[in-house]
Structures are given as C-alpha cells and as structure tokens.
Design a protein around this motif. Structure first.
Motif, mmCIF file in Angstrom:
data_model
loop_
_atom_site.group_PDB
_atom_site.id
_atom_site.type_symbol
_atom_site.label_atom_id
_atom_site.label_comp_id
_atom_site.label_asym_id
_atom_site.label_seq_id
_atom_site.Cartn_x
_atom_site.Cartn_y
_atom_site.Cartn_z
ATOM 1 N N GLU A 22 -7.155 0.936 -5.083
ATOM 2 C CA GLU A 22 -5.878 1.240 -5.743
ATOM 3 C C GLU A 22 -4.742 0.370 -5.213
ATOM 4 N N ASP A 23 -5.065 -0.537 -4.286
ATOM 5 C CA ASP A 23 -4.079 -1.507 -3.799
ATOM 6 C C ASP A 23 -3.969 -2.652 -4.806
ATOM 7 N N SER A 24 -2.784 -3.223 -4.904
ATOM 8 C CA SER A 24 -2.608 -4.469 -5.651
ATOM 9 C C SER A 24 -1.791 -5.419 -4.787
ATOM 10 N N ALA A 35 1.193 -3.394 -2.976
ATOM 11 C CA ALA A 35 1.485 -2.077 -3.522
ATOM 12 C C ALA A 35 0.243 -1.213 -3.360
ATOM 13 N N ASP A 36 0.450 0.047 -3.009
ATOM 14 C CA ASP A 36 -0.651 0.981 -2.750
ATOM 15 C C ASP A 36 -0.447 2.180 -3.674
ATOM 16 N N GLY A 37 -1.268 2.241 -4.722
ATOM 17 C CA GLY A 37 -1.080 3.257 -5.747
ATOM 18 C C GLY A 37 -1.689 4.597 -5.390
ATOM 19 N N THR A 185 -0.996 -2.938 3.424
ATOM 20 C CA THR A 185 -1.013 -1.533 3.036
ATOM 21 C C THR A 185 -1.449 -0.683 4.235
ATOM 22 N N ASP A 186 -1.287 0.634 4.116
ATOM 23 C CA ASP A 186 -1.547 1.514 5.250
ATOM 24 C C ASP A 186 -3.028 1.596 5.625
ATOM 25 N N GLY A 187 -3.913 1.101 4.754
ATOM 26 C CA GLY A 187 -5.331 1.057 5.118
ATOM 27 C C GLY A 187 -5.552 0.211 6.362
ATOM 28 N N LEU A 188 -4.683 -0.782 6.559
ATOM 29 C CA LEU A 188 -4.778 -1.642 7.745
ATOM 30 C C LEU A 188 -4.209 -0.939 8.976
ATOM 31 N N VAL A 224 -11.489 3.662 6.137
ATOM 32 C CA VAL A 224 -11.348 4.911 5.375
ATOM 33 C C VAL A 224 -10.461 4.770 4.141
ATOM 34 N N ASP A 225 -9.737 3.675 4.039
ATOM 35 C CA ASP A 225 -8.832 3.485 2.903
ATOM 36 C C ASP A 225 -9.004 2.059 2.386
ATOM 37 N N ASN A 226 -8.437 1.783 1.230
ATOM 38 C CA ASN A 226 -8.338 0.407 0.747
ATOM 39 C C ASN A 226 -7.430 -0.355 1.714
HETATM 40 MN MN MN Z 1 -3.491 3.336 1.291
#
Ligand code: MN
Length: 267
Positions: A22-24, A35-37, A185-188, A224-226
């Motif tokens: 869901e990241d772009s 952007a993190d949708g 994004t916060d996945g990092l 755990v996240d994109n």
């Molecule tokens: Mn995220």
C-alpha cells in the motif's frame, strides 16, 4: 545553476507479512515523495497512488513553487474519491514530499512516514510523526522505547484524504554538499533503529545500494509492514558523472555481502 546535482535510489517491498503493498513513491527530480496508504480492500493502495499522482500533476502543471498547496490538492483528490466511491470509503494516506533545489530542500509532511538527512556522519530526523504515541512521548507520558512497542503506535493523528481540511507541516532545509537525504515509510523505521539506518546510509556507496540495503534490512528484521525508501545524494556535476560510471560498472556485481547484512539484523 549552482552545479549541484541529485543522484537518487529507490526501493519498495511488500515485506514478509502483508499481502499487498500500500506504499507508493515518486522520484521525478526535483520532486520526491513517499506515501503509505490505509483503508480496507484496495483503499490504501488507491489512496497513496492517487495522492502522488495529484501532487505530481499539479506541480508539473504549475511549476515547483508551492509544495504545501499541492499536498492540499492531493488531500482533496483522495477525500473526494473516498466519499464518492464506497469501495474505498474511509481510505487515507501519509505523505512526505520533497522538492530539491540547488541550495535547499523544501519538505511537506503529513503522517508517520519520515524524512532524514545524513550530514557529516550524523543522522537527523527532519519530520515529526503525527501519531498518538509521539504525542504521548512529547507530553512525557511514555518513553521513546515504550512508544516503539506501544499497541497504538501506528494510529495517526493526521492523514491525507480524511477531511476537506488538512494541516501540512512545511520545512525548508539548507542543502550542503555531500548531504544524503532519506524519505521512508514506517515499515522501515518500525523495523530498524535510527542507528541501524545510519550505519547503512554511511556504508552504502551509492543511493540505489543504500535504498536496497535499507529495505532488505527491514525484511530481515521481520518485514511486518510494506517498506519504501528513497535516498537522494547531493553532489557536484563532476561527482555525479563519476557516480553514474560506478553504477554502470556495478551492474554485474554480486549483491552486498551477507556478512554485513547479518550484522544489521535486530536482536
Ligand atoms: Mn506502513
């Protein structure tokens, strides 16, 4: 022209848990954005892609003057779509965007994606997370360490597309020769401590290697996240052409050593 150039690397990955990404991200110099949708069904994907499309189109149309105005227009684009189309109702997105000029970097930010700069070996966070836990940290109610594992850590206090009005953080950062900027994004940042991010940014020779290694490290730490990373280097034209040569020469090289990547894994 100041003779400064920007060399960029980008990487994104779905991670090891989520089913969709869901990241772009957008890297169309001088505009860079992540952007993190969020939102059910395909809502998150639609929101993040739509926001970047809107921002890119407005700046292309009207010149790269007013980044915050473009973010507000992107907010309206996402808001209108989610109120009109029930299949993406309630969607929203974070947005951290930068316009790189010769001597400064203009930032606009909403949500918990982040911008950092690595300068003279120090990593500095440029944005503030719009999250409940960050607010609690500022109020002294919990520590940074508690915030990292807090059950509400991903709940945003601000996102694009949720309301007609949007408050946008704006920041202009002077650019110094040798600066390395990171948008992510916060996945990092959920997977890697700032020290680990810094180590990778310091070690990687070119921005593409840096972006790839950051995303790999997030996946090795759990994924755990994109995860999405854009790394932007500020260089003189001379350095830029050298870097392009190095990048071309690197094409057939093996990936970065396992040994170093293993060192980056979290406990
Ligand atoms: Mn995220």
């Amino acid at each position: 022209m100041s003779g400064r150039g920007f060399v960029v690397g980008t990487a994104t990955h779905v991670g090891r848990v989520r089913e969709g990404n869901e990241d772009s991200h957008l890297a169309e110099p001088p505009l860079f954005a992540v952007a993190d949708g969020m939102g059910g069904h395909r809502g998150g994907e639609v929101a993040s892609a739509l926001a970047l499309e809107a921002i890119g189109a407005k700046l292309k149309r009207e010149g790269h003057g007013d980044l915050a105005a473009a973010v507000r227009e992107a907010n309206l684009a996402v808001f209108e779509r989610q109120t009109r189309d029930s299949s993406v109702s309630g969607m929203g997105t974070t947005l951290t965007a930068a316009i790189a000029g010769g001597d400064s970097l203009q930032l606009a930010h909403v949500g918990d994606s982040r911008a950092y700069v690595l300068r003279a070996g120090e990593l500095r966070l440029l944005t503030e997370d719009h999250t409940i836990v960050h607010r609690m940290v500022k109020e002294g109610r919990i520590s940074e360490a508690e915030a990292r594992v807090h059950p509400q850590r991903s709940i945003l206090t601000r996102a694009l597309g949720v309301d007609v009005q949007i408050e946008v953080d704006e920041l202009t950062v002077p650019v110094v020769e040798g600066d390395r900027f990171l948008l992510c994004t916060d996945g990092l940042t959920a997977m890697l401590e700032d020290d680990e991010v810094k180590l990778i940014l310091v070690s990687a020779t070119d921005p593409q290697e840096a972006a790839d290694t950051l995303v790999e490290a997030a996946n090795e730490a759990g994924g755990v996240d994109n995860t999405t990373a854009i790394v932007i280097d500020v260089r003189t034209d001379d350095e830029e052409s050298t870097a392009a040569g190095e990048a071309a020469g690197r094409a057939g090289d093996p990936p970065p050593s396992r040994k170093r990547r293993r060192l980056l894994r979290r406990g």
